[in-house]
Design a protein around this motif. Structure first.
Motif, PDB file in Angstrom:
ATOM      1  N   THR A   1      21.297 -19.632 -15.241  1.00  0.00           N
ATOM      2  CA  THR A   1      21.985 -18.370 -14.967  1.00  0.00           C
ATOM      3  C   THR A   1      23.084 -18.095 -15.984  1.00  0.00           C
ATOM      4  O   THR A   1      23.811 -17.121 -15.861  1.00  0.00           O
ATOM      5  CB  THR A   1      22.605 -18.383 -13.563  1.00  0.00           C
ATOM      6  N   ALA A   2      23.201 -18.968 -16.996  1.00  0.00           N
ATOM      7  CA  ALA A   2      24.285 -18.794 -17.963  1.00  0.00           C
ATOM      8  C   ALA A   2      24.184 -17.525 -18.814  1.00  0.00           C
ATOM      9  O   ALA A   2      25.209 -16.945 -19.160  1.00  0.00           O
ATOM     10  CB  ALA A   2      24.392 -20.023 -18.860  1.00  0.00           C
ATOM     11  N   PRO A   3      22.949 -17.081 -19.185  1.00  0.00           N
ATOM     12  CA  PRO A   3      22.897 -15.930 -20.112  1.00  0.00           C
ATOM     13  C   PRO A   3      23.680 -14.723 -19.610  1.00  0.00           C
ATOM     14  O   PRO A   3      24.262 -13.979 -20.394  1.00  0.00           O
ATOM     15  CB  PRO A   3      21.397 -15.613 -20.177  1.00  0.00           C
ATOM     16  N   GLY A   4      23.717 -14.533 -18.310  1.00  0.00           N
ATOM     17  CA  GLY A   4      24.431 -13.380 -17.778  1.00  0.00           C
ATOM     18  C   GLY A   4      25.935 -13.523 -17.848  1.00  0.00           C
ATOM     19  O   GLY A   4      26.671 -12.542 -17.825  1.00  0.00           O
ATOM     20  N   GLY A   5      26.418 -14.768 -17.946  1.00  0.00           N
ATOM     21  CA  GLY A   5      27.854 -15.007 -17.964  1.00  0.00           C
ATOM     22  C   GLY A   5      28.402 -15.289 -16.578  1.00  0.00           C
ATOM     23  O   GLY A   5      27.764 -15.014 -15.554  1.00  0.00           O
ATOM     24  N   LEU A   6      29.611 -15.816 -16.544  1.00  0.00           N
ATOM     25  CA  LEU A   6      30.222 -16.256 -15.288  1.00  0.00           C
ATOM     26  C   LEU A   6      30.315 -15.133 -14.246  1.00  0.00           C
ATOM     27  O   LEU A   6      30.884 -14.071 -14.508  1.00  0.00           O
ATOM     28  CB  LEU A   6      31.625 -16.815 -15.566  1.00  0.00           C
ATOM     29  N   GLY A   7      29.751 -15.409 -13.077  1.00  0.00           N
ATOM     30  CA  GLY A   7      29.882 -14.483 -11.945  1.00  0.00           C
ATOM     31  C   GLY A   7      28.909 -13.326 -11.936  1.00  0.00           C
ATOM     32  O   GLY A   7      28.878 -12.552 -10.974  1.00  0.00           O
ATOM     33  N   VAL A   8      28.095 -13.191 -12.988  1.00  0.00           N
ATOM     34  CA  VAL A   8      27.150 -12.066 -13.033  1.00  0.00           C
ATOM     35  C   VAL A   8      26.004 -12.329 -12.053  1.00  0.00           C
ATOM     36  O   VAL A   8      25.384 -13.392 -12.083  1.00  0.00           O
ATOM     37  CB  VAL A   8      26.592 -11.874 -14.459  1.00  0.00           C
ATOM     38  N   THR A   9      25.750 -11.377 -11.180  1.00  0.00           N
ATOM     39  CA  THR A   9      24.696 -11.568 -10.188  1.00  0.00           C
ATOM     40  C   THR A   9      24.244 -10.229  -9.618  1.00  0.00           C
ATOM     41  O   THR A   9      24.991  -9.236  -9.674  1.00  0.00           O
ATOM     42  CB  THR A   9      25.198 -12.463  -9.032  1.00  0.00           C
ATOM     43  N   ARG A  10      23.028 -10.232  -9.084  1.00  0.00           N
ATOM     44  CA  ARG A  10      22.560  -9.046  -8.363  1.00  0.00           C
ATOM     45  C   ARG A  10      22.781  -9.195  -6.864  1.00  0.00           C
ATOM     46  O   ARG A  10      22.414  -8.310  -6.102  1.00  0.00           O
ATOM     47  CB  ARG A  10      21.078  -8.838  -8.627  1.00  0.00           C
ATOM     48  N   ARG A  11      23.317 -10.309  -6.481  1.00  0.00           N
ATOM     49  CA  ARG A  11      23.530 -10.520  -5.048  1.00  0.00           C
ATOM     50  C   ARG A  11      24.564  -9.537  -4.525  1.00  0.00           C
ATOM     51  O   ARG A  11      25.567  -9.255  -5.181  1.00  0.00           O
ATOM     52  CB  ARG A  11      23.998 -11.967  -4.789  1.00  0.00           C
ATOM     53  N   ARG A  12      24.315  -9.049  -3.316  1.00  0.00           N
ATOM     54  CA  ARG A  12      25.236  -8.085  -2.710  1.00  0.00           C
ATOM     55  C   ARG A  12      26.035  -8.710  -1.563  1.00  0.00           C
ATOM     56  O   ARG A  12      26.913  -8.072  -1.007  1.00  0.00           O
ATOM     57  CB  ARG A  12      24.446  -6.876  -2.170  1.00  0.00           C
ATOM     58  N   ASP A  13      25.680  -9.956  -1.174  1.00  0.00           N
ATOM     59  CA  ASP A  13      26.399 -10.611  -0.070  1.00  0.00           C
ATOM     60  C   ASP A  13      27.695 -11.250  -0.594  1.00  0.00           C
ATOM     61  O   ASP A  13      27.928 -11.305  -1.802  1.00  0.00           O
ATOM     62  CB  ASP A  13      25.516 -11.680   0.578  1.00  0.00           C
ATOM     63  N   ARG A  14      28.510 -11.725   0.319  1.00  0.00           N
ATOM     64  CA  ARG A  14      29.769 -12.366  -0.081  1.00  0.00           C
ATOM     65  C   ARG A  14      29.511 -13.848  -0.360  1.00  0.00           C
ATOM     66  O   ARG A  14      29.955 -14.718   0.395  1.00  0.00           O
ATOM     67  CB  ARG A  14      30.806 -12.187   1.016  1.00  0.00           C
TER      68      ARG A  14
END
Ligand code: FES
Length: 263
Positions: A12-25
């Motif tokens: 998951t590193a390519p997106g960078g720290l904290g980048v996500t499509r998740r919408r939950d907490r």
């Protein structure tokens, strides 16, 4: 295996720290775990290593020995600035620090590796050689810490029984109840260990070919049932050992009195 092969895949590193499509907490669980883990670990370090050498506060009172100091090793040559807890605590500390569940948890909240499922991690992790290089290769000692962990565990059972029989005569005290609950939870934590489960039956190719394999399979099934809740065992035993130590310290400081039925 080459060095290139041991490098961590980008994940998951390519997106960078904290980048996500998740919408939950997704950050709530690791956040809460980080706070609880840090508080408990700091307290246990303070109580087991620092408190007694610095202030002389007793760790054994009225037949109750703090679980952080069991089995008690306090030779006469031990300098006053070294806590007897230091001579035994390295075993449960090593056992917990290398535990597969705790690794997942603290890799997540301390190293953001990754901070959550499907959540981006720092790009610096590209250079991470995983548990194939120092210092994380030391995590492979987990199995040996498991063997050693049964030594203090045995003595904690002895301490719980001994606490029922102080010099003044038998009693049923709140402290003994806390000690028994604690050692049951610590036993559950140890028996639910992934390494122990693997040891029991993880390498079997056949579960029913010989009598020995059938016994191993039966044991493996029981350990698997415990293993399904390993995270819960890890947390409740972490709390229980802290509570048992706090209780002994409060007794030693005269802040509480042990309610007990004397027999
Ligand atoms: Fe957690 Fe072994 S995997 S104690």
């Amino acid at each position: 295996m080459t060095t290139a092969q041991t490098l961590k895949p980008p994940g998951t590193a390519p997106g960078g720290l904290g980048v996500t499509r998740r919408r939950d907490r997704w950050w709530i669980a690791p956040g809460v775990q980080a706070v609880l883990f840090t508080i408990l670990a700091t307290y246990l370090f303070w109580s087991g290593i620092v408190w007694t050498p610095l202030f002389g506060t007793a760790y054994e009172v009225d037949g109750y020995l703090s679980p952080l100091f069991s089995p008690l090793i306090a030779p006469g040559w031990l300098p006053a600035f070294i806590s007897p807890g230091a001579l035994i605590l390295w075993i449960p500390l090593g056992f917990r620090a290398t535990c597969y569940y705790y690794r997942k948890a603290y890799y997540r909240f301390y190293f953001a590796d990754p901070p959550g499922c499907a959540v981006g991690e720092p790009k610096v992790h590209h250079g991470y050689k995983m548990e194939a290089a120092f210092p994380f290769i030391l995590q492979n000692f987990h199995r040996y810490f498991l063997y050693l962990a049964f030594i203090p565990l045995f003595f904690l059972w002895v301490d719980a029984v001994i606490s029922l029989f102080p010099r003044e005569g038998p009693r049923l005290g709140l402290g003994s109840a806390i000690f028994f609950v604690n050692v049951v939870l610590l036993t559950g934590f140890s028996l639910s260990c992934n390494s122990l489960r693997h040891l029991a039956g993880g390498r079997l190719d056949c579960f029913s070919c010989t009598r020995r394999q059938r016994v191993q399979y039966s044991l493996w099934q029981r350990l698997t049932a415990l293993n399904r809740h390993h995270m819960a065992w890890a947390w409740v035993s972490f709390f229980s050992v802290t509570i048992a130590d706090v209780y002994v310290r409060l007794l030693a400081l005269g802040i509480v009195v042990d309610p007990a039925i004397r027999l």
